[in-house]
Design a protein around this motif. Sequence first.
Motif, PDB file in Angstrom:
ATOM      1  N   GLN A 158       0.830  -1.240   0.217  1.00  0.00           N
ATOM      2  CA  GLN A 158       0.022   0.025   0.162  1.00  0.00           C
ATOM      3  C   GLN A 158       0.849   1.301  -0.292  1.00  0.00           C
ATOM      4  OE1 GLN A 158      -3.506   0.031   0.059  1.00  0.00           O
ATOM      5  NE2 GLN A 158      -3.702   2.162   0.042  1.00  0.00           N
ATOM      6  N   ASN A 159       1.920   1.168   0.918  1.00  0.00           N
ATOM      7  CA  ASN A 159       2.841   2.432   0.754  1.00  0.00           C
ATOM      8  C   ASN A 159       3.865   2.604  -0.197  1.00  0.00           C
ATOM      9  OD1 ASN A 159       1.316   3.360   3.045  1.00  0.00           O
ATOM     10  ND2 ASN A 159       2.429   1.814   4.582  1.00  0.00           N
ATOM     11  N   SER A 160       3.929   1.671  -1.231  1.00  0.00           N
ATOM     12  CA  SER A 160       4.875   2.107  -2.264  1.00  0.00           C
ATOM     13  C   SER A 160       4.852   3.441  -3.156  1.00  0.00           C
ATOM     14  CB  SER A 160       4.810   0.744  -3.177  1.00  0.00           C
ATOM     15  OG  SER A 160       3.660   0.543  -4.112  1.00  0.00           O
ATOM     16  N   VAL A 161       5.756   3.691  -3.764  1.00  0.00           N
ATOM     17  CA  VAL A 161       5.824   4.969  -4.500  1.00  0.00           C
ATOM     18  C   VAL A 161       5.136   4.593  -5.916  1.00  0.00           C
ATOM     19  CG1 VAL A 161       7.506   6.378  -5.766  1.00  0.00           C
ATOM     20  CG2 VAL A 161       7.977   5.826  -3.577  1.00  0.00           C
ATOM     21  N   GLU A 162       5.246   3.349  -6.371  1.00  0.00           N
ATOM     22  CA  GLU A 162       4.744   3.139  -7.555  1.00  0.00           C
ATOM     23  C   GLU A 162       3.057   3.072  -7.330  1.00  0.00           C
ATOM     24  OE1 GLU A 162       6.018   2.910 -10.218  1.00  0.00           O
ATOM     25  OE2 GLU A 162       8.128   2.630  -9.802  1.00  0.00           O
ATOM     26  N   ALA A 163       2.595   2.693  -6.355  1.00  0.00           N
ATOM     27  CA  ALA A 163       1.094   2.584  -6.147  1.00  0.00           C
ATOM     28  C   ALA A 163       0.725   3.961  -5.888  1.00  0.00           C
ATOM     29  CB  ALA A 163       0.859   1.759  -4.606  1.00  0.00           C
ATOM     30  N   ALA A 164       1.630   4.838  -5.232  1.00  0.00           N
ATOM     31  CA  ALA A 164       1.286   6.375  -5.014  1.00  0.00           C
ATOM     32  C   ALA A 164       1.113   6.990  -6.534  1.00  0.00           C
ATOM     33  CB  ALA A 164       2.364   7.048  -4.204  1.00  0.00           C
ATOM     34  N   ARG A 165       2.016   6.764  -7.230  1.00  0.00           N
ATOM     35  CA  ARG A 165       1.942   7.162  -8.755  1.00  0.00           C
ATOM     36  C   ARG A 165       0.611   6.921  -9.570  1.00  0.00           C
ATOM     37  NH1 ARG A 165       8.577   6.595  -9.499  1.00  0.00           N
ATOM     38  NH2 ARG A 165       9.123   8.696  -8.471  1.00  0.00           N
ATOM     39  N   MET A 167      -4.802   9.671  -0.990  1.00  0.00           N
ATOM     40  CA  MET A 167      -3.735   8.525  -0.815  1.00  0.00           C
ATOM     41  C   MET A 167      -2.424   8.881  -1.576  1.00  0.00           C
ATOM     42  SD  MET A 167      -7.080   5.940  -1.127  1.00  0.00           S
ATOM     43  CE  MET A 167      -6.108   4.509  -0.488  1.00  0.00           C
ATOM     44  N   SER A 168      -2.312   9.067  -2.553  1.00  0.00           N
ATOM     45  CA  SER A 168      -1.124   9.562  -3.066  1.00  0.00           C
ATOM     46  C   SER A 168      -0.253  10.089  -2.574  1.00  0.00           C
ATOM     47  CB  SER A 168      -1.422   9.854  -4.482  1.00  0.00           C
ATOM     48  OG  SER A 168       0.018  10.209  -5.316  1.00  0.00           O
ATOM     49  N   GLN A 169      -0.673  11.472  -1.741  1.00  0.00           N
ATOM     50  CA  GLN A 169       0.164  12.489  -1.275  1.00  0.00           C
ATOM     51  C   GLN A 169       0.426  11.864  -0.090  1.00  0.00           C
ATOM     52  OE1 GLN A 169      -1.254  16.602  -0.742  1.00  0.00           O
ATOM     53  NE2 GLN A 169      -2.897  16.304  -2.342  1.00  0.00           N
ATOM     54  N   LYS A 170      -0.167  11.186   0.714  1.00  0.00           N
ATOM     55  CA  LYS A 170       0.085  10.646   2.039  1.00  0.00           C
ATOM     56  C   LYS A 170       1.357   9.851   1.692  1.00  0.00           C
ATOM     57  CE  LYS A 170      -1.436   7.773   5.801  1.00  0.00           C
ATOM     58  NZ  LYS A 170      -2.597   7.032   6.378  1.00  0.00           N
ATOM     59  N   VAL A 171       1.446   8.753   1.005  1.00  0.00           N
ATOM     60  CA  VAL A 171       2.684   8.128   0.639  1.00  0.00           C
ATOM     61  C   VAL A 171       3.756   8.786   0.070  1.00  0.00           C
ATOM     62  CG1 VAL A 171       3.429   6.099  -0.760  1.00  0.00           C
ATOM     63  CG2 VAL A 171       1.042   6.091   0.088  1.00  0.00           C
ATOM     64  N   LEU A 172       3.158   9.753  -0.868  1.00  0.00           N
ATOM     65  CA  LEU A 172       4.607  10.556  -1.461  1.00  0.00           C
ATOM     66  C   LEU A 172       5.449  11.552  -0.319  1.00  0.00           C
ATOM     67  CD1 LEU A 172       3.085  11.605  -4.696  1.00  0.00           C
ATOM     68  CD2 LEU A 172       4.975  10.139  -4.371  1.00  0.00           C
TER      69      LEU A 172
END
Length: 629
Positions: free
Chosen positions: A293-300, A324-329
């Motif tokens: 869930q917290n991977s950069v690829e998933a965020a992108r 959700m993307s912002q949170k991981v990035l």
Amino acid sequence: MVAMKRSSSSCYLLLSALLKSSSRSKLPPTCLFPESSSLIIMNPSPILHRISSPFSTKLTFPSTNPNPRFFQTLPDSNPTLTSRQRKKSELEESFEAATTTDEILASFKALEAALDEKDEKLGLACLKVGQHLDYIGSDDHEKTLQFGLRALKILDRSGEESVSVAMALHLVASASYDLKRFNDSLGFLNRANRILGVLEKDGGSEQFDVRPVIHAVQMQLANTKTAMGRREEALLNLQRCLELKESILDPNSREMGIAYRDLAEAYAAVLNFKEALPLCNRALEIHLSQLGQNSVEAARDRRLLGVIYTGLEDHGKALVQNQMSQKVLKSWGMGSDLILAEIDAANIQIAAGKYDEAVNTLKGVAQNTEKDSEIRALVFMSMGKALCNQEKFADGKRCLEISYDILEKKETILPSKVAEAYMEISSLYETMNEFETAISLLKRSLAMIEKLPQEQHMEGNVLGRIGWLFLLTGKVDQGIPYLENAAERLKDSFGPKHFAVGYIYNNLGAAYMELERPQTAAQMFAFAKDIMDVSLGPHHADSIQACQSLAHAYSAMKSYTLALEFQQKVVDAWENHGSSARNELEEASQMLEDLKNKSYGWLPDLIVEHAKAMSKGNGMQNPEELVRP
């Protein structure tokens, strides 16, 4: 749009290395040709690239890449070599071992002197040098082209359809692309594609998998067509690239996730969000299962989903994915990606009508941007858009002026991006009814785009908008040449039946109606209707409007039979929309009645005129002909 580049050659490493990096589509310099005479089969180097917004590719050599021998002379199996043969073998060994540009060029020069111009080895050596120059991004594209053309001339001498010829064609096409000779590039690529299609159909060879080379050619085809503005055609090549990756890679691999997202980006770039959505969801599914869930690829993936849902006008889902993307990035410290995601969020809020929230978001982003940076210009441009939507025009203009001042300094560095930004700022001035400023910005954008052959599709768009604004301000004579040029540019870029061409012809029809030239206007409206019926369907609102305009033009010509025929089609089309188009149907029906009344009032005058004409003769005319328009 960033151009794609670089592709390449070793199939045996492809499973572990395909799509490892990101910026072009070139073939690394290694031998990958059939065994003949003293040549041996060499493992082709893997294609390593990925698409980036909307599709660019970069190829890098993998650290695991073996150092295959370019030539095999087998001195141990033939101890009776002459001194000349031994010297030639040493030159081949030296050329094979060369890795740096200086080493490769120096060893090639020595080897060249020892080989006959028709020797296949010289063709392969030229190919290796050219591929190396292409791969490292040499600025001397003419030099790369000459090596490619020389390799092609030697390798294509027999007329045999081989992988080596396809590789040489790809190299020449890539160099032509860098030189902005897109038509030349497309011609070489089409021939390479035909050769590879035959080889693929025949099953290739036991020693060589042609799929990586096919992939390289398909990716370069997508690049070249995109540069020519033929984006829809480019999508077919990108789809083929995805299919090739699916046939080679693990279907649930991280690399396949990136491939799905890249194609989703390409569809989103042409506003085809429905096709983009399942592709991006598939990318997210893979990256969640493989990376978490917290991977950069998933965020992108989620950031792109935000853009796609915005295009589909599902702003709630768009904001959820973006947040959700912002949170991981943020957790990964991805500052630049995070800022872009925050700008996306503000634009989603603007699209959803949440203007105050968008302004507050952008104010926070502005504090984290560098002065005179491209990102800061985008922030103030979006802020200006939010304020203009609130009709806070004075504040909005101040933001747009800040953005413009920054962009003006970037014109020579980022001409394509700046030209596109000027178009956006122009549209905002248009909403404020400041048409002169809007036209001035579009002309500034056009001046930059005309120097960029790869932005021909954008040129047609700008020409069309300038023409439309001239029409809007009553300067019809000035607008028509821009619209006519826009139609030609857009036809060259997207084909004669693209809906954008239809809109231009519709505007040309309106222009000629303003000049009281209904016959010419009818021709333009007829072109528009034919195009829109094909590209949008006859029941699309814009297709119906083109039909309505055609009825008006025939009415102005007093060709009431034709006017009634097309007005009836308008009524029928709105009836097919059901209750959702009740108002449009009522208006169209009233126009139909008005036309009937107008035609009835016109008939007695016509009869009188015909009667007077006939009274001068001795014969009688069929009464039905007297009332025929």
